[in-house]
Design an enzyme around this catalytic site. Sequence first.
Site, PDB file in Angstrom:
ATOM      1  N   CYS A  14       0.809  -1.053   0.090  1.00 35.28           N
ATOM      2  CA  CYS A  14      -0.060  -0.060   0.016  1.00 35.28           C
ATOM      3  C   CYS A  14       0.980   1.139   0.175  1.00 35.28           C
ATOM      4  CB  CYS A  14      -0.939  -0.030   1.355  1.00 35.28           C
ATOM      5  SG  CYS A  14      -0.125   0.150   2.833  1.00 35.28           S
ATOM      6  N   CYS A  17       3.313   1.656   2.771  1.00 34.32           N
ATOM      7  CA  CYS A  17       4.398   0.775   2.816  1.00 34.32           C
ATOM      8  C   CYS A  17       5.605   1.368   1.654  1.00 34.32           C
ATOM      9  CB  CYS A  17       4.289  -0.561   1.967  1.00 34.32           C
ATOM     10  SG  CYS A  17       2.973  -1.869   2.965  1.00 34.32           S
ATOM     11  N   ASP A 426      -3.700   8.797 -33.675  1.00 28.52           N
ATOM     12  CA  ASP A 426      -2.655   8.460 -34.839  1.00 28.52           C
ATOM     13  C   ASP A 426      -3.552   8.369 -35.999  1.00 28.52           C
ATOM     14  OD1 ASP A 426      -0.247   7.833 -36.191  1.00 28.52           O
ATOM     15  OD2 ASP A 426      -0.661   5.643 -35.961  1.00 28.52           O
ATOM     16  N   ASP A 625      -1.382   2.869 -32.546  1.00 31.38           N
ATOM     17  CA  ASP A 625      -1.232   1.374 -32.879  1.00 31.38           C
ATOM     18  C   ASP A 625       0.468   1.060 -32.977  1.00 31.38           C
ATOM     19  OD1 ASP A 625      -0.876   2.498 -35.271  1.00 31.38           O
ATOM     20  OD2 ASP A 625      -1.314   0.677 -36.160  1.00 31.38           O
ATOM     21  N   ASP A 629       4.223   5.577 -31.209  1.00 29.17           N
ATOM     22  CA  ASP A 629       3.348   6.211 -30.496  1.00 29.17           C
ATOM     23  C   ASP A 629       3.493   5.866 -28.984  1.00 29.17           C
ATOM     24  OD1 ASP A 629       1.500   7.202 -32.624  1.00 29.17           O
ATOM     25  OD2 ASP A 629       0.906   5.011 -32.755  1.00 29.17           O
TER      26      ASP A 629
END
Length: 731
Positions: A14, A17, A426, A625, A629
Site C-alpha cells: 500500500c 508501505c 494517430d 497502434d 506512439d
Amino acid sequence: MTKKEIFPVTGMMCAVCAGTVQKTVGDLPGVKEAEVNFATSSVTVEWDSAAISPDKIADAVRKAGYDMIVARDEAEAVEEKERQEAAAYRSMKRKVILAWALTLPVAVLCMAHVHFPGEAWWYMAATLIVMTVCGSGFYVRGFRSLMAGHPTMDTLVALSTAVSFLFSFFNTLWPEFLEGRGVSADLYYEGAAMIIAFVLTGKLMEGRSRRNTGAALRALMGMQPSEALRVDPDGKTEAVKISRIVPGNLIRVRPGERIPVDGRVTEGVTSVDESMLTGEPAKVEKQKGDKVSSGTVNGLGSVTIKAEKVGADTELSRIIRSVREAQGSKAPVQKLVDRISSVFVPTVIALAILTFVVWSVFGSEYFPQALVASVSVLVIACPCALGLATPTAIMVGIGKGARKGILVKDATALELLSKVNTLLLDKTGTVTEGHPRVTATLFASEYDDAERRDRLCSLLYGAEIDSTHPLAEALSLYFSQRGVEPERPDHTDYIPGRGMKFVAEGKSWFIGSTDEARSDERFAAKAAEWQDRGHGVVAVSCEGSPVAIFCVEDKIQPGVANAVSSLKAKGVEVAMVTGDKWAPAEYMAGKAGIDKVYAGMMPSGKLEIVKELRGKGRVVAMAGDGINDAEALAEADVSVAMGTGSDIAIDVAQLTLVSGRLSMLPEAISLSARTVRIIRENLFWAFIYNIIGIPIAAGVLFPFGIMLTPMIASAAMALSSLCVVSNSLRI
C-alpha cells in the site's frame, strides 16, 4: 560522485508501505534524495557513491521488510522484478484458495450456531492455519512497521486478527472467566479468518491488474541488438557486444538486421523500416549521409554506419526511459484512498486504545466490556471494504469491457477516461485500416483491350510479387484478387527512392514514382487529383511512355466518423497527430470529421504535443497502434491502443480496443463513467460502516442497552465487504 538510478522494489502492499521504504532509504547516510513510486514498484535514489553503495541501500530496505533489486543493467533488474512478482502472485493465489476453503466452513457454522463436540478447538485450528499459513505476511510486515513507528494497513489487519484470535482462545481455555461476570464467552475465530481471506482477495485482485507492468519495457529493450559488427581501420569486421561500441566506431549492418546505434550511413544504399519511429509502413530510403536510429530494421541493402549515439543516449533508450517514467502515474481516487489510509491506521489503533481506557475508568467490573468494545473497534474498522472498494469495481469493469472487446489494464484508465476532454489520434492503423489497397486505375488507350491489359498486369505482378514495399504489396494483392497469373521479368533493377526498372518482352519498363507520368496530360492530371486527396500513386511506363497509374488508398475505418461525432457531442476535442505528410493527413482527418491536424510528427513531437496540452490543464487521451506512439501513449492521461497494432503500443497503453476499431471508444468512455461512479459508491459504503460502526462498537449506545459484540462487528465488517462486491457487480 553523485549517482541517480531507478531500482525495482518488491513487497510493497500500500502507499503507507511506499512511505516506509522512502523514509528508510532517505534517512540513510549518503542518500541525497529518495522517491518511491508505488504504481511502478520502484524507488529513484540519488546518492553519493563515496559514502554508500546500492547494495547497502538494498540491505536497509530488506531490513524494513521489503526487497530492492540491484542488477548489472536495467534489463536484468526488470526481469528479476517480474520473476519475483510472478512468484508472489502465484503464492498469493494459493493462499487465497486455502484461506477461503477453511474460512467459509468456520463462518457458516459459527454464525449459524451449529454446535458439535470439540467445535471450539476445530475453529481455532482452522483459523490458526489461515493466520499463520495464509496471513503470515500481514503479521511480519504489520508488527515490524508498528515497531518502526510507521503502522500500515498490514498493522491494522495484524492487530485486529491477533486480538480477535487471542480473545477467542482465552474464552476457549477459560470460558468461566467472563461467564462468571455475566458476560457471554463468545468465540470470534471466524472474524479473524474472514479478515485475512477478504484482505488477501483484495490484494490478489490488485496484483492481477498490475502484473504486466514491465512487459512493454522488456519488449522495447528487446529491440536493442546485443551484438554489432564493428569495422576496424583495415576494413575487417568483428562481432562485439553493444557495450563495447563507442561514438565514432564504424558498424556494418547486413540485410534484415536491426540497427544497433544512432548514426549516419557512410557507405551503401538501403531502405529502412522506421515504423517504430514514424508509424508509417513505407520503408525509408537511406544513402550516404542519412541518419539512422537504433532499433529500426535494415532492408535488403548492406550499409556501414558511423556511430554517433550509443547505449543510453540512443533514441530507443530515450523512449524506454520515457515510457518507464510515465507509466508510474497513479489513479487520483487511489491516491485519496492511500492518503486516508495513512491517517486511518493510527487513528483506529488510537480509538481502540481510547475505548479500552474509557471503559476501564468506570471500574474493574467494566473490564469485560472494555475488552469486548476495544476488540469490536479493531474488528469492525478492519479495512476489508476499503481495500476492496477500488479493485473489485476495476475487475468487474475490466470483465465487462473484455466482453465488449475493450481491454483495460489499470484503474487510471477507467477513472480518467470519462474526464478526458482532448483526444489525440494517430492516423495509420487508428483512423485508417492500416492496409493500403488499390482503389482506382487508369490505363493508356492501347490497353482498353482486355487481353492486352491482362498481359500488362501479369508483367507488373511478376515484377512486384517479391517486393515488401507497402505499395507493391497493395498492387500484388490487387492482381491476385483478380486472378492474374504473374510472369517473371527477364531482369529487375531496384532504384532507391524511385521504384523499379525491369526488362520484359524486350522492352524496358518502370514502375514507381509519378515522374514519368507527367509527360501525358491525362495521366498527370489524374495523378495530381489522387495525390491532392492524400492517396498514394504508382505509375507504370514502357520505353519512357506512361501506360498506367494506380491509386493506392488506406481506407478510413468503418464507424470512425460516427465515433468522432459522438466524442465531440460529449465535449471531447479530437485531433489527429501523425508522422505522415500533410496532404494524406488532412484528407483523412476531413473524412473522419477531425478538425485539427498535427502532421510530420516524430515520436518526440507527439510526446511534446501531449505534454503541452496537459500543461494547459487538458485531460489528454492518446490513441495509437505503433511503436512510434509508445512515448505519447505513456505520457498521456489515458492511453488507448488498437488491438491490431504493435505489441509495444498494446503493452504501454492502459486500454486496448481488441478489434482495432475506434468506434468502440465512446462505449469505453461510458464504461469508465459507470465504473468511476461505482468506485465512489464503494468508498462511501466502506467508510459509512466505520463512521457509524466504530462509535457503536466503542459503546456509545450502551446506556440504551445496545452493545456491539465482536461477533456482530465481524458480521458488519463482512457485510460492508459484501455490499462493496455486490455494488461492483452492478457495472
